[in-house]
Motif scaffolding. Structure first.
Motif, PDB file in Angstrom:
ATOM      1  N   ALA A  42       0.822  -1.205   0.000  1.00 53.89           N
ATOM      2  CA  ALA A  42       0.000   0.000   0.000  1.00 53.89           C
ATOM      3  C   ALA A  42       0.858   1.258   0.000  1.00 53.89           C
ATOM      4  O   ALA A  42       0.358   2.356  -0.257  1.00 53.89           O
ATOM      5  CB  ALA A  42      -0.925  -0.012   1.217  1.00 53.89           C
ATOM      6  N   GLY A  43       2.139   1.125   0.294  1.00 51.82           N
ATOM      7  CA  GLY A  43       3.031   2.287   0.288  1.00 51.82           C
ATOM      8  C   GLY A  43       2.790   3.210   1.477  1.00 51.82           C
ATOM      9  O   GLY A  43       3.076   4.400   1.406  1.00 51.82           O
ATOM     10  N   LEU A  44       2.275   2.647   2.576  1.00 52.04           N
ATOM     11  CA  LEU A  44       1.972   3.456   3.760  1.00 52.04           C
ATOM     12  C   LEU A  44       3.107   3.345   4.771  1.00 52.04           C
ATOM     13  O   LEU A  44       3.524   2.242   5.114  1.00 52.04           O
ATOM     14  CB  LEU A  44       0.710   2.919   4.442  1.00 52.04           C
ATOM     15  CG  LEU A  44      -0.619   3.145   3.747  1.00 52.04           C
ATOM     16  CD1 LEU A  44      -1.727   2.460   4.536  1.00 52.04           C
ATOM     17  CD2 LEU A  44      -0.892   4.635   3.626  1.00 52.04           C
ATOM     18  N   GLY A  45       3.539   4.503   5.243  1.00 51.38           N
ATOM     19  CA  GLY A  45       4.577   4.464   6.267  1.00 51.38           C
ATOM     20  C   GLY A  45       5.464   5.662   6.157  1.00 51.38           C
ATOM     21  O   GLY A  45       5.145   6.643   5.478  1.00 51.38           O
ATOM     22  N   GLY A  46       6.591   5.593   6.779  1.00 49.47           N
ATOM     23  CA  GLY A  46       7.504   6.729   6.712  1.00 49.47           C
ATOM     24  C   GLY A  46       8.797   6.411   7.432  1.00 49.47           C
ATOM     25  O   GLY A  46       8.923   5.390   8.120  1.00 49.47           O
ATOM     26  N   ARG A  47       9.787   7.298   7.233  1.00 50.68           N
ATOM     27  CA  ARG A  47      11.074   7.168   7.914  1.00 50.68           C
ATOM     28  C   ARG A  47      11.285   8.408   8.767  1.00 50.68           C
ATOM     29  O   ARG A  47      10.927   9.501   8.366  1.00 50.68           O
ATOM     30  CB  ARG A  47      12.199   7.035   6.890  1.00 50.68           C
ATOM     31  CG  ARG A  47      12.116   5.723   6.142  1.00 50.68           C
ATOM     32  CD  ARG A  47      13.112   5.675   5.016  1.00 50.68           C
ATOM     33  NE  ARG A  47      14.487   5.687   5.518  1.00 50.68           N
ATOM     34  CZ  ARG A  47      15.541   5.369   4.756  1.00 50.68           C
ATOM     35  NH1 ARG A  47      15.378   5.011   3.508  1.00 50.68           N
ATOM     36  NH2 ARG A  47      16.756   5.412   5.260  1.00 50.68           N
ATOM     37  N   ASN A  48      11.834   8.218   9.910  1.00 43.74           N
ATOM     38  CA  ASN A  48      11.999   9.336  10.833  1.00 43.74           C
ATOM     39  C   ASN A  48      13.461   9.474  11.237  1.00 43.74           C
ATOM     40  O   ASN A  48      14.016   8.600  11.898  1.00 43.74           O
ATOM     41  CB  ASN A  48      11.124   9.085  12.072  1.00 43.74           C
ATOM     42  CG  ASN A  48      11.139  10.275  13.007  1.00 43.74           C
ATOM     43  OD1 ASN A  48      12.098  11.038  13.022  1.00 43.74           O
ATOM     44  ND2 ASN A  48      10.088  10.429  13.781  1.00 43.74           N
ATOM     45  N   PHE A  49      14.051  10.577  10.792  1.00 42.97           N
ATOM     46  CA  PHE A  49      15.439  10.855  11.158  1.00 42.97           C
ATOM     47  C   PHE A  49      15.493  11.799  12.373  1.00 42.97           C
ATOM     48  O   PHE A  49      16.488  11.903  13.045  1.00 42.97           O
ATOM     49  CB  PHE A  49      16.165  11.588  10.017  1.00 42.97           C
ATOM     50  CG  PHE A  49      16.211  10.842   8.713  1.00 42.97           C
ATOM     51  CD1 PHE A  49      17.309  10.045   8.402  1.00 42.97           C
ATOM     52  CD2 PHE A  49      15.188  10.940   7.785  1.00 42.97           C
ATOM     53  CE1 PHE A  49      17.368   9.374   7.187  1.00 42.97           C
ATOM     54  CE2 PHE A  49      15.246  10.267   6.576  1.00 42.97           C
ATOM     55  CZ  PHE A  49      16.346   9.479   6.277  1.00 42.97           C
ATOM     56  N   ALA A  50      14.381  12.537  12.593  1.00 43.45           N
ATOM     57  CA  ALA A  50      14.425  13.696  13.483  1.00 43.45           C
ATOM     58  C   ALA A  50      14.850  13.347  14.899  1.00 43.45           C
ATOM     59  O   ALA A  50      14.265  12.484  15.537  1.00 43.45           O
ATOM     60  CB  ALA A  50      13.043  14.354  13.505  1.00 43.45           C
ATOM     61  N   GLY A  51      15.856  14.031  15.377  1.00 44.43           N
ATOM     62  CA  GLY A  51      16.229  13.979  16.782  1.00 44.43           C
ATOM     63  C   GLY A  51      16.712  12.626  17.274  1.00 44.43           C
ATOM     64  O   GLY A  51      16.808  12.416  18.471  1.00 44.43           O
ATOM     65  N   ARG A  52      17.000  11.708  16.391  1.00 49.72           N
ATOM     66  CA  ARG A  52      17.386  10.388  16.889  1.00 49.72           C
ATOM     67  C   ARG A  52      18.893  10.156  16.828  1.00 49.72           C
ATOM     68  O   ARG A  52      19.388   9.188  17.380  1.00 49.72           O
ATOM     69  CB  ARG A  52      16.651   9.293  16.132  1.00 49.72           C
ATOM     70  CG  ARG A  52      15.162   9.347  16.411  1.00 49.72           C
ATOM     71  CD  ARG A  52      14.386   8.218  15.767  1.00 49.72           C
ATOM     72  NE  ARG A  52      12.956   8.405  16.012  1.00 49.72           N
ATOM     73  CZ  ARG A  52      12.323   7.900  17.063  1.00 49.72           C
ATOM     74  NH1 ARG A  52      12.959   7.189  17.944  1.00 49.72           N
ATOM     75  NH2 ARG A  52      11.034   8.118  17.215  1.00 49.72           N
ATOM     76  N   GLY A  53      19.540  11.017  16.059  1.00 49.53           N
ATOM     77  CA  GLY A  53      21.000  10.887  16.007  1.00 49.53           C
ATOM     78  C   GLY A  53      21.428   9.730  15.138  1.00 49.53           C
ATOM     79  O   GLY A  53      20.588   8.938  14.675  1.00 49.53           O
ATOM     80  N   PRO A  54      22.738   9.610  14.929  1.00 49.95           N
ATOM     81  CA  PRO A  54      23.255   8.549  14.055  1.00 49.95           C
ATOM     82  C   PRO A  54      22.854   7.168  14.572  1.00 49.95           C
ATOM     83  O   PRO A  54      22.933   6.894  15.770  1.00 49.95           O
ATOM     84  CB  PRO A  54      24.780   8.727  14.129  1.00 49.95           C
ATOM     85  CG  PRO A  54      25.004  10.099  14.676  1.00 49.95           C
ATOM     86  CD  PRO A  54      23.792  10.447  15.491  1.00 49.95           C
ATOM     87  N   GLY A  55      22.374   6.348  13.668  1.00 46.22           N
ATOM     88  CA  GLY A  55      22.006   4.970  14.033  1.00 46.22           C
ATOM     89  C   GLY A  55      20.648   4.868  14.707  1.00 46.22           C
ATOM     90  O   GLY A  55      20.231   3.776  15.104  1.00 46.22           O
TER      91      GLY A  55
END
Ligand code: GGG
Length: 360
Positions: A143-156
């Motif tokens: 369905a192509g539903l979702g996302g990636r979250n880089f914010a505020g999490r730092g490397p890894g």
């Protein structure tokens, strides 16, 4: 003499071995038309879309591509994917774009055991092995539903969510399609593939809809099998299968297993159908672009030619579809096999043998 019926077909060879196997399918269809004494003909338009096109233009297909494809009676597709373009970009930019925009919600993937092709399951000689995987082709895990979250999490620390979407309507229509198909087959049975023990929302809805739809088809036997158990059943008891209905990802995995058991992925045809015929349907071999053998003339054209036979059936030419399928069986039985099947024949030799078999 009656007027020639001309079918307008869009050809999208795309990547890797796609152009090689599509050329075979076109040659077989043109030979069939040439022998039809003017009853029917194919008018082809070829589209240069794919990963090479992406490298030149930044797009997998033209912006107005869907509008142009809409005018055709059907689409014959090769294979998509090449190492220079990320797979999710090439798949979503072309194949999935067409399937989803044209509401090709049923992906039909027959598993055929051909004469002359050795399979690990040939030990089960006393059974004719022949089943169809019906893949839900519009939602589920694709369905192509979702996302990636880089914010505020730092490397890894990145997180990604990939959700599956199951709608009652989507489940019901693919299941009714599977039951109607089962009614046309000698073994009237539909096996539903689930994982409701672990996936308590989407797959439980899937199971509930299956039970409800099954009640409308008392003449068709049913079973509901976990996807892990179904993969074992493909190997251990395949003679119990007739129509297997599964979600987008489960059916993709199981149909590869089925065609590998039948001898090779190169044999497997498929149809992406818009059953309401509001849009053109698309026919393609199950296999991908096979960069490792692309351009060497080794690709097995039988998956693409079998897909062309499914297209003939869809266009209302069932006798011609049966002729192409008989030609495939004649060629494999005679041992004219490509390397994936342990033979030495080239793509061109198998194509020539198929055209000769049509004439015979
Ligand atoms: N001819 C089939 C094809 O090009 N498949 C490419 C592919 O990667 N498909 C993934 C999928 O359909 O799940």
């Amino acid at each position: 003499m009656a007027e020639t019926h001309t079918y307008r077909i869009a050809a999208i060879p795309a990547d890797g071995v796609g152009p090689e196997v599509l050329a075979s399918a076109r040659a077989v269809l043109d030979a069939l038309a040439a022998g039809s004494h003017g009853a029917f003909a194919f008018e082809w338009e070829e589209f240069p879309w794919g990963c090479g096109y992406f490298e030149r233009t930044g797009r997998m297909m033209d912006e107005d591509g869907l509008d142009r494809l809409r005018e055709f009676d059907a689409i014959l597709f090769g294979a998509v994917g090449w190492p220079t373009v990320p797979d999710h970009v090439s798949l979503w930019g072309l194949r999935l774009r067409i399937c989803q925009s044209f509401d090709q919600w049923a992906n039909v993937r027959p598993v055929r055991f051909l004469p002359g092709v050795r399979s690990p399951l040939r030990a089960a000689e006393e059974h004719a092995l022949d089943w169809v995987v019906v893949r839900e082709n519009s939602e589920g895990e694709y369905a192509g539903l979702g996302g990636r979250n880089f914010a505020g999490r730092g490397p890894g620390g990145e997180v990604a969510v990939q959700s599956a979407l199951f709608t009652e309507r989507g489940c019901e229509r693919i299941m009714r399609f599977a039951f109607e198909l089962a009614r046309t087959r000698p073994h009237r049975k539909v096996s539903s593939v689930t994982k409701s023990n672990a996936q308590q929302y989407g797959m439980v809805l899937w199971d509930e809809v299956f039970a409800r739809v099954a009640a409308d088809y008392p003449d068709v036997a049913t079973e509901s099998v976990l996807v892990d158990a179904m993969s074992a059943k493909f190997v251990l008891k395949p003679w119990e299968l007739s129509v297997v209905v599964a979600s987008n990802l489960n059916a993709d995995i199981l149909s590869d297993l089925g065609s590998a058991l039948a001898g090779s992925l190169g044999l497997a045809p498929s149809a992406n159908l818009n059953p309401e015929r509001r849009f053109p349907s698309m026919f393609e071999p199950v296999h991908g672009s096979a960069p490792d053998i692309a351009g060497r003339g080794w690709a097995n054209p039988i998956g693409a030619v079998g897909s062309a036979a499914m297209m003939l059936e869809h266009l209302g030419l069932p006798a011609e579809a049966a002729r192409v399928e008989r030609a495939i069986a004649t060629v494999t039985a005679a041992g004219t096999l490509t390397r994936d099947l342990g033979g030495t024949a080239s793509t061109a030799e198998v194509t020539g043998a198929l055209i000769d078999a049509l004439a015979g």
